[in-house]
Design a protein around this motif. Sequence first.
Motif: not given
Length: 457
Positions: A240-247, A251-256, A300-303, A339-348
Amino acid sequence: MPPGVGSPGVSDPRENLAAAVTAALPSARADLERLVRIPSIWADPAHADDTHRSAAAVAELARGAGAPSVRIVAAEGGAPAVIAHWPPPPGQPTVLLYAHHDVQPTGGDEHWTSPPFEPTERDGRLYGRGAADDKAGVMTHLAVLRAYHGTPPVGVTLFIEGEEESGSPTLTTLLAEHRDLLTADVIVIADAANPAVDVPALTTSLRGLVDCTVEVAMLERPVHSGVYGGPIGDALTALCTTLGSLHDAKGGVAVPGLVHGHSDAPDMDEATFRSDAGLLDGVELIGTGTLPERTCHAPAVAVLGIDAPRVAEASNVLVPRARAMVSMRLAPGEDAVSAQRALAAHLESHVPWGARVTVTPGPGIAEPFSLDSSGAAYDAARRAFAEAFGTAAVEMGIGGSIPFIAEFARTFPGASVLVTGVGDPASRWHGIDESLHLEMFGKGVLAEALLLAELTR
């Protein structure tokens, strides 16, 4: 003049076209209801036979609209599609008319005001799954061909797909196998929407889509939360902490590093937008910028789902592993793989407490897409839509992803691609109580009929 429209000896090819469309609408409405009654949910194997039945019904309607050539085709393992052809008069172009006959699952029949596969009219709208998305598109094309009494003024190829709601997995194969049948000068894709029932639109951009699964592991096995809780965390909280970092805080997408676009479209009415979405009172909108920018030109990102113990089955143990599916929409101009790589890197990089993390990219990638709206075909469409609706067509983006549009553009690079539709913000595509505004449907049919006439120039 187009045969079947107007009177003998009248040179104006548009003479009486509106009357011909009006005459064709009652039967088009009846056949739309017939199609809606078929639960063609190709994504559900239990409805495979229904999807074949739906394709057979569309093929029958194409024959009834005067098509001299009709066939049902399918790639290996794919859904049935219909290809029908009306040859062009000498010197005239060929137009490919696309729609799809498969539909989304209902989301629970019990949630609908009326049964989803029993078309029901209320307040000028026809309710039912597929009434708008996209059996209305199918019947728009067929109503136009009926208005021309099966002899349109240009060549027409009708292509009705059967697996769009499953991501069109075999479309590439279908286009390759039937390229000669489907080659056209203009492609009209009736699978989008208008900003209002009285304002027509030409969709010129679509967002892309990527997803991934993120799994967080903390322990080899569940352990007692009273004995170990405190110094040892649990995987579900870490996830949940990891997912909370996505915004970010707004509420904007925080993936750089992602593309954020701009829109000149007028802002939407917030109250109407909230009502159409069913947003609860007091819930804030997220992100920044105008609503067209946030819905069509920004990521836009969603779980979408989490695998973890159900509340009814939970016990006082620390959860050792948890995982979630994360989906991200991409602005036009973005590269989906990057973009998919950036999302994965952000989560990791945002998993707390040294927890182990595994990010698995999803198999499906939809590139965002922008269409060039210059040229004779778009000029013809603007004239036709303005005449049918009594107001100028607007160019707009949509927030959804339609991967096959890029596939058409790649396969037929010389064709002009027009994306139209007869949905509106209240149509609730993919949602509960999906519906079609019937008056707008009639205008959409007239607009497409006029477009075929305009393309003879």
